[in-house]
Design an enzyme around this catalytic site. Sequence first.
Site, mmCIF file in Angstrom:
data_model
loop_
_atom_site.group_PDB
_atom_site.id
_atom_site.type_symbol
_atom_site.label_atom_id
_atom_site.label_comp_id
_atom_site.label_asym_id
_atom_site.label_seq_id
_atom_site.Cartn_x
_atom_site.Cartn_y
_atom_site.Cartn_z
ATOM 1 N N SER A 46 0.873 -1.182 0.000
ATOM 2 C CA SER A 46 0.000 0.000 0.000
ATOM 3 C C SER A 46 0.904 1.225 0.000
ATOM 4 O O SER A 46 2.038 1.160 0.498
ATOM 5 C CB SER A 46 -0.872 0.015 1.260
ATOM 6 O OG SER A 46 -1.487 1.271 1.438
ATOM 7 N N TYR A 71 -1.044 -0.482 10.349
ATOM 8 C CA TYR A 71 -1.274 -0.864 8.947
ATOM 9 C C TYR A 71 -0.064 -0.471 8.094
ATOM 10 O O TYR A 71 0.448 -1.286 7.306
ATOM 11 C CB TYR A 71 -2.540 -0.171 8.441
ATOM 12 C CG TYR A 71 -2.910 -0.506 7.018
ATOM 13 C CD1 TYR A 71 -3.477 -1.740 6.707
ATOM 14 C CD2 TYR A 71 -2.703 0.404 5.978
ATOM 15 C CE1 TYR A 71 -3.816 -2.055 5.400
ATOM 16 C CE2 TYR A 71 -3.042 0.102 4.676
ATOM 17 C CZ TYR A 71 -3.606 -1.140 4.388
ATOM 18 O OH TYR A 71 -3.933 -1.458 3.096
HETATM 19 N N1 LIG Z 1 -8.959 -0.719 -0.769
HETATM 20 C C1 LIG Z 1 -7.946 0.100 -0.713
HETATM 21 O O1 LIG Z 1 -8.104 1.325 -0.853
HETATM 22 C C2 LIG Z 1 -6.545 -0.431 -0.533
HETATM 23 C C3 LIG Z 1 -5.477 0.450 -0.734
HETATM 24 C C4 LIG Z 1 -4.174 -0.033 -0.613
HETATM 25 C C5 LIG Z 1 -3.941 -1.351 -0.329
HETATM 26 N N2 LIG Z 1 -4.995 -2.201 -0.131
HETATM 27 C C6 LIG Z 1 -4.673 -3.598 0.142
HETATM 28 O O2 LIG Z 1 -5.245 -4.398 -0.880
HETATM 29 C C7 LIG Z 1 -5.649 -5.663 -0.366
HETATM 30 C C8 LIG Z 1 -7.121 -5.919 -0.646
HETATM 31 O O3 LIG Z 1 -7.869 -4.855 -0.093
HETATM 32 P P1 LIG Z 1 -9.430 -4.728 -0.347
HETATM 33 O O4 LIG Z 1 -9.765 -3.307 -0.091
HETATM 34 O O5 LIG Z 1 -9.788 -5.363 -1.619
HETATM 35 O O6 LIG Z 1 -9.978 -5.604 0.898
HETATM 36 P P2 LIG Z 1 -11.430 -6.197 1.255
HETATM 37 O O7 LIG Z 1 -11.651 -5.897 2.695
HETATM 38 O O8 LIG Z 1 -12.458 -5.782 0.263
HETATM 39 O O9 LIG Z 1 -11.177 -7.766 1.100
HETATM 40 C C9 LIG Z 1 -10.220 -8.395 1.903
HETATM 41 C C10 LIG Z 1 -10.519 -9.883 1.885
HETATM 42 O O10 LIG Z 1 -9.509 -10.544 2.647
HETATM 43 C C11 LIG Z 1 -10.127 -11.512 3.458
HETATM 44 N N3 LIG Z 1 -9.248 -11.748 4.617
HETATM 45 C C12 LIG Z 1 -8.817 -10.859 5.536
HETATM 46 N N4 LIG Z 1 -8.010 -11.457 6.412
HETATM 47 C C13 LIG Z 1 -7.942 -12.757 6.059
HETATM 48 C C14 LIG Z 1 -7.266 -13.883 6.584
HETATM 49 N N5 LIG Z 1 -6.503 -13.794 7.686
HETATM 50 N N6 LIG Z 1 -7.392 -15.067 5.964
HETATM 51 C C15 LIG Z 1 -8.152 -15.195 4.851
HETATM 52 N N7 LIG Z 1 -8.840 -14.158 4.302
HETATM 53 C C16 LIG Z 1 -8.723 -12.961 4.907
HETATM 54 C C17 LIG Z 1 -11.461 -10.912 3.852
HETATM 55 O O11 LIG Z 1 -12.385 -11.906 4.262
HETATM 56 C C18 LIG Z 1 -11.860 -10.244 2.536
HETATM 57 O O12 LIG Z 1 -12.545 -11.141 1.699
HETATM 58 C C19 LIG Z 1 -5.293 -5.624 1.128
HETATM 59 O O13 LIG Z 1 -4.015 -6.191 1.305
HETATM 60 C C20 LIG Z 1 -5.245 -4.144 1.424
HETATM 61 O O14 LIG Z 1 -4.420 -3.846 2.541
HETATM 62 C C21 LIG Z 1 -6.286 -1.769 -0.203
#
Ligand SMILES: NC(=O)c1ccc[n+]([C@@H]2O[C@H](COP(=O)([O-])OP(=O)(O)OC[C@H]3O[C@@H](n4cnc5c(N)ncnc54)[C@H](O)[C@@H]3O)[C@@H](O)[C@H]2O)c1
Length: 261
Positions: free
Chosen positions: A146, A159
């Site tokens: 991120s 985070y």
């Molecule tokens: N959405 C954003 O703006 C953003 C920005 C930068 C980075 N990210 C990163 O991108 C990735 C995806 O983010 P997103 O927004 O799509 O997330 P989201 O919350 O929509 O989905 C995350 C998924 O991970 C699963 N999960 C969480 N912990 C778990 C575990 N221990 N075991 C198995 N499954 C698990 C959850 O059930 C969920 O289905 C993450 O690593 C997040 O940190 C997101």
Amino acid sequence: MAEFDGRVAIVTGGANGMGEQVAHTLAAEGATVIIADRDAERAHLVELEIREAGGDAHAVVVDVSEENQVKDLVDKVITRFGRIDVLDNNAAALELTAEDPDVVALDSAVFMDTMRGNVLGPFLCCKYVIPVMLSQGGGSIINMASVSGMAGETSLTAYGISKAAVIQLTRAVATQYGKQRVRCNAIAPALVMTRNTSEWMPKEFKDIYLRNSLTPYVGEPQDVANVVVFLASDKARYMTGHVIPVDGGIKAASPIVADRR
Ligand SMILES: NC(=O)c1ccc[n+]([C@@H]2O[C@H](COP(=O)([O-])OP(=O)(O)OC[C@H]3O[C@@H](n4cnc5c(N)ncnc54)[C@H](O)[C@@H]3O)[C@@H](O)[C@H]2O)c1
């Protein structure tokens, strides 16, 4: 023949958000996709949607921060499909970001839980998938970092630290296994509007990102999925150990630009 025909991909956190989009996109490109998520209901729904669209998907309910469960996941995939070509290390405990203020106010239990979900999970997936990739002659790992892991913020302390660790995990894997054709890159998104972010995020937060982006929009899950699929493919065969920003240029301009505008 589609680019990923005959290839097997594990997408952790594939039941929601960016992982869900990656699962759909890899399946559309011919991959057999394992949706590895702790959210059983959504994982099975995404599996069904991919199958209805003509793809090959299999939901496996797993908590990637539990070593036994990760080991079982990899054993199951090998028993059934015999190989793992792609690991999208995407899952993270985003629900904990709601309790993640500055260093002094941050509860140490939240800090540790964040490290378990966001660092131990990706580490364990690498630990058990890499031997498979080595035995079959290579593979591609994409870790989800991120922009929060690349610069200080007023909150999101745990985070940000966890995502900086994911970047270092990426470099370690790339360095240690590159000669054996295991590539490892990280993606560093800024704000991406998933179903979850759209639900909880205050409008002011999105506006701050928009004001500081060089694009007139923030990210959509497909923007990230496209880059994951590229890094997973042979087209990226000379890329390893890198952190690829997918961030609307938010870190490219001088920090004073938004105010000057
Ligand atoms: N959405 C954003 O703006 C953003 C920005 C930068 C980075 N990210 C990163 O991108 C990735 C995806 O983010 P997103 O927004 O799509 O997330 P989201 O919350 O929509 O989905 C995350 C998924 O991970 C699963 N999960 C969480 N912990 C778990 C575990 N221990 N075991 C198995 N499954 C698990 C959850 O059930 C969920 O289905 C993450 O690593 C997040 O940190 C997101």
